[in-house]
Structures are given as structure tokens and as C-alpha cells.
Design a protein around this motif. Sequence first.
Motif, PDB file in Angstrom:
ATOM      1  N   ALA A  53       0.954  -1.333   0.135  1.00  0.00           N
ATOM      2  CA  ALA A  53       0.098   0.096   0.019  1.00  0.00           C
ATOM      3  C   ALA A  53       0.842   1.202  -0.018  1.00  0.00           C
ATOM      4  O   ALA A  53       0.618   2.258  -0.571  1.00  0.00           O
ATOM      5  CB  ALA A  53      -0.898  -0.009   1.057  1.00  0.00           C
ATOM      6  N   GLU A  54       1.945   1.177   0.653  1.00  0.00           N
ATOM      7  CA  GLU A  54       2.817   2.367   0.707  1.00  0.00           C
ATOM      8  C   GLU A  54       3.563   2.882  -0.419  1.00  0.00           C
ATOM      9  O   GLU A  54       3.875   3.661  -0.870  1.00  0.00           O
ATOM     10  CB  GLU A  54       3.950   2.089   1.702  1.00  0.00           C
ATOM     11  N   LYS A  55       3.785   1.485  -1.411  1.00  0.00           N
ATOM     12  CA  LYS A  55       4.608   1.696  -2.434  1.00  0.00           C
ATOM     13  C   LYS A  55       4.025   1.855  -3.754  1.00  0.00           C
ATOM     14  O   LYS A  55       4.392   2.282  -4.690  1.00  0.00           O
ATOM     15  CB  LYS A  55       5.493   0.421  -2.560  1.00  0.00           C
ATOM     16  N   CYS A  56       2.679   1.574  -3.887  1.00  0.00           N
ATOM     17  CA  CYS A  56       1.888   1.491  -4.968  1.00  0.00           C
ATOM     18  C   CYS A  56       0.558   2.311  -5.002  1.00  0.00           C
ATOM     19  O   CYS A  56       0.117   2.810  -4.095  1.00  0.00           O
ATOM     20  CB  CYS A  56       1.307   0.079  -5.233  1.00  0.00           C
ATOM     21  N   VAL A  57       0.439   2.533  -6.323  1.00  0.00           N
ATOM     22  CA  VAL A  57      -0.803   3.569  -6.781  1.00  0.00           C
ATOM     23  C   VAL A  57      -1.741   2.733  -7.845  1.00  0.00           C
ATOM     24  O   VAL A  57      -1.286   1.872  -8.491  1.00  0.00           O
ATOM     25  CB  VAL A  57      -0.754   4.805  -7.295  1.00  0.00           C
ATOM     26  N   ASN A  58      -2.847   3.110  -8.061  1.00  0.00           N
ATOM     27  CA  ASN A  58      -3.706   2.869  -8.996  1.00  0.00           C
ATOM     28  C   ASN A  58      -3.057   3.791 -10.231  1.00  0.00           C
ATOM     29  O   ASN A  58      -3.051   5.039 -10.208  1.00  0.00           O
ATOM     30  CB  ASN A  58      -5.130   3.168  -9.197  1.00  0.00           C
ATOM     31  N   PRO A  59      -2.610   3.205 -11.396  1.00  0.00           N
ATOM     32  CA  PRO A  59      -1.815   3.943 -12.405  1.00  0.00           C
ATOM     33  C   PRO A  59      -2.773   4.795 -13.111  1.00  0.00           C
ATOM     34  O   PRO A  59      -2.326   5.942 -13.685  1.00  0.00           O
ATOM     35  CB  PRO A  59      -1.298   2.764 -13.472  1.00  0.00           C
ATOM     36  N   GLU A  60      -4.238   4.598 -13.098  1.00  0.00           N
ATOM     37  CA  GLU A  60      -5.199   5.645 -13.641  1.00  0.00           C
ATOM     38  C   GLU A  60      -5.378   6.605 -12.904  1.00  0.00           C
ATOM     39  O   GLU A  60      -5.505   7.836 -13.602  1.00  0.00           O
ATOM     40  CB  GLU A  60      -6.338   4.964 -14.177  1.00  0.00           C
ATOM     41  N   THR A  61      -5.541   6.590 -11.715  1.00  0.00           N
ATOM     42  CA  THR A  61      -5.963   7.925 -11.002  1.00  0.00           C
ATOM     43  C   THR A  61      -4.751   8.337 -10.117  1.00  0.00           C
ATOM     44  O   THR A  61      -4.890   9.380  -9.594  1.00  0.00           O
ATOM     45  CB  THR A  61      -6.891   7.282  -9.995  1.00  0.00           C
ATOM     46  N   LYS A  62      -3.592   7.473  -9.914  1.00  0.00           N
ATOM     47  CA  LYS A  62      -2.413   7.997  -9.282  1.00  0.00           C
ATOM     48  C   LYS A  62      -2.649   7.712  -7.706  1.00  0.00           C
ATOM     49  O   LYS A  62      -2.044   8.699  -6.752  1.00  0.00           O
ATOM     50  CB  LYS A  62      -1.949   9.432  -9.514  1.00  0.00           C
ATOM     51  N   ARG A  63      -3.694   7.287  -7.246  1.00  0.00           N
ATOM     52  CA  ARG A  63      -4.302   7.248  -5.806  1.00  0.00           C
ATOM     53  C   ARG A  63      -3.750   5.900  -5.297  1.00  0.00           C
ATOM     54  O   ARG A  63      -3.711   5.050  -5.756  1.00  0.00           O
ATOM     55  CB  ARG A  63      -5.685   7.310  -5.793  1.00  0.00           C
ATOM     56  N   PRO A  64      -3.445   5.999  -4.026  1.00  0.00           N
ATOM     57  CA  PRO A  64      -2.781   4.729  -3.209  1.00  0.00           C
ATOM     58  C   PRO A  64      -4.016   4.087  -2.919  1.00  0.00           C
ATOM     59  O   PRO A  64      -5.216   4.557  -2.640  1.00  0.00           O
ATOM     60  CB  PRO A  64      -2.054   5.376  -1.907  1.00  0.00           C
ATOM     61  N   TYR A  65      -3.846   2.791  -2.895  1.00  0.00           N
ATOM     62  CA  TYR A  65      -4.766   1.667  -2.062  1.00  0.00           C
ATOM     63  C   TYR A  65      -4.598   1.622  -0.583  1.00  0.00           C
ATOM     64  O   TYR A  65      -3.664   1.707  -0.130  1.00  0.00           O
ATOM     65  CB  TYR A  65      -4.442   0.160  -2.765  1.00  0.00           C
ATOM     66  N   THR A  66      -5.582   1.294   0.046  1.00  0.00           N
ATOM     67  CA  THR A  66      -5.812   1.306   1.471  1.00  0.00           C
ATOM     68  C   THR A  66      -5.117  -0.273   1.672  1.00  0.00           C
ATOM     69  O   THR A  66      -5.054  -0.994   0.959  1.00  0.00           O
ATOM     70  CB  THR A  66      -7.031   1.153   2.172  1.00  0.00           C
ATOM     71  N   VAL A  67      -4.628  -0.469   3.051  1.00  0.00           N
ATOM     72  CA  VAL A  67      -3.890  -1.463   3.488  1.00  0.00           C
ATOM     73  C   VAL A  67      -5.208  -2.739   3.508  1.00  0.00           C
ATOM     74  O   VAL A  67      -4.693  -3.797   2.969  1.00  0.00           O
ATOM     75  CB  VAL A  67      -3.317  -1.329   4.955  1.00  0.00           C
ATOM     76  N   ASN A  68      -6.151  -2.570   4.045  1.00  0.00           N
ATOM     77  CA  ASN A  68      -7.248  -3.328   4.033  1.00  0.00           C
ATOM     78  C   ASN A  68      -7.726  -3.889   2.506  1.00  0.00           C
ATOM     79  O   ASN A  68      -7.969  -4.994   2.229  1.00  0.00           O
ATOM     80  CB  ASN A  68      -8.443  -2.599   4.573  1.00  0.00           C
ATOM     81  N   LEU A  69      -7.736  -2.775   1.862  1.00  0.00           N
ATOM     82  CA  LEU A  69      -7.854  -3.229   0.119  1.00  0.00           C
ATOM     83  C   LEU A  69      -6.986  -4.144  -0.348  1.00  0.00           C
ATOM     84  O   LEU A  69      -7.347  -5.116  -0.974  1.00  0.00           O
ATOM     85  CB  LEU A  69      -8.175  -2.229  -0.778  1.00  0.00           C
TER      86      LEU A  69
END
Length: 249
Positions: free
Chosen positions: A116-132
Motif C-alpha cells: 500500500a505504501e509503494k503502489c498506486v492505481n496507475p489511472e488515478t495515481k491514488r494509493p490503495y488502503t492496506v485493507n483493500l
Amino acid sequence: MSIFTPTNQIRLTNVAVVRMKKGGKRFEIACYKNKVMSWRTGAEKDLDEVLQTNSIFINVSKGQTAKKEDLIKAFGTDDLTEICNQILAKGELQVSDKERQSQLETTFRDIATIVAEKCVNPETKRPYTVNLIERAMKDIHYSIKPNKGSKQQALEVIRQLKETMQIQRAHMRLRVMLPAKEAKRLKEKLKPLMQVVESEDFDEELEMVCLVDPGCYREIDELIRCETKGRGSLEVLSLKDVEEGDEKL
């Protein structure tokens, strides 16, 4: 009342046992709890911090040490440090089912946190939550590898998740400064390592602001230092190019 303890017996408490079967016999070493995994992942390098004693046992809980002739027959040496290293590397850590489950759950959470700390959704540039990320790991049935570190496993998880969801390492934003003489030649070498060139300005030297995959940073840094003999420079403007807010599925 005193209890007689035979000379080949050593009593230890709060111990983590690593066991190895070799040459038809069982050998055990007594370690400090939580230190075995630190040793195996490379976080702990001092053997004395891992071992409660460098004695080799046939049964730690009974305090029974192994005979010298058995060690030589099984390991080809009576060097206790060498044997301890072998058992630490290849032996099986003995833990209760409850402890094992707790360790697995902690490691699972650690891996999800790193992803979660290192990654994002490449389309929105938003990070994912740890739970997700945890849910996504369960969906791909990712199984924890106890002998591997969380960071190493996080990279493997990212590779596997790419097959089922939109995810990538968040890009780093860098400023590259190249001396005029080498600018054109070096730019061609650097371009394949850059994901996006946001700006390019050429005055007395070439200045580029770009987004790169974190895995390429070292290669870019070495290329600039070696090719410009220290006259070029590389500056990290941001470690992660992300948008505000968490990504939701």
C-alpha cells in the motif's frame, strides 16, 4: 533442596528452538524469540544476538547436549559456530500453532502495508488502503513464505496483483541536470529508463524533470555519475507521485 543436573544438561527459558535432522539424528539450537527471522532476512547479522548458547542439543527442552562424535559424523566438523549457522539456515523453527498463526497474520499485514505504501492505481495515481490490499491478497490466495522477508514478498505480491487489478509502483519525481557537452548523448541513454518527461529546459546545461520507476533510480544515478564524472546531478523531488485520497474499488 538442590537438584542434580548432569554435566551434559543445560536449562534454558523463553527459548525458540530450531531443529534439524541429519545423519538419522535430531539436532537443535536454542535461540532468542523473534531473532531467528531477523537472522534469516538479514536484519540481524550478529550470531551472538540470535543464540542463547552456542551449544548443540539433541533436546533443548530437556537440556541434553549432542555428543562431539555425533556432530562430526553428521556435519563433518565439531566447529559449533559452523554447525549453528547450518541449523539456523536450514533447520525448522519450532513454534506452537497459535504462535505460527499469529506470526503469519502479522507478516500478512506487514506485506500489505508495504504494498500500500509503494503502489498506486496507475489511472488515478491514488494509493490503495492496506485493507483493500489485504482483500486482494486473499483473493489471489497468496500464501506467506516464512523464510522470506516482508519486503521481498511485497515485491512478489505486486507482481501477482498486476494480473488481477490496476496497480503499479508509485513513480519517483526526479530532476536531472546534464552538462551541455554530454546532454544529447546521455539523454538518449536515459530516456528508456524514464516513464514520463514532465519538462525539459536547455540553457547552459540540460534540465529535465521526469517520473521514473523506483527500481530504475540506482541505474540512472550510476549512469549520470559515471558518464559525467560528477559534473551532472540527480535530485529527488518526491519519492511518490500520488494524488490525494485513497483509491476505492
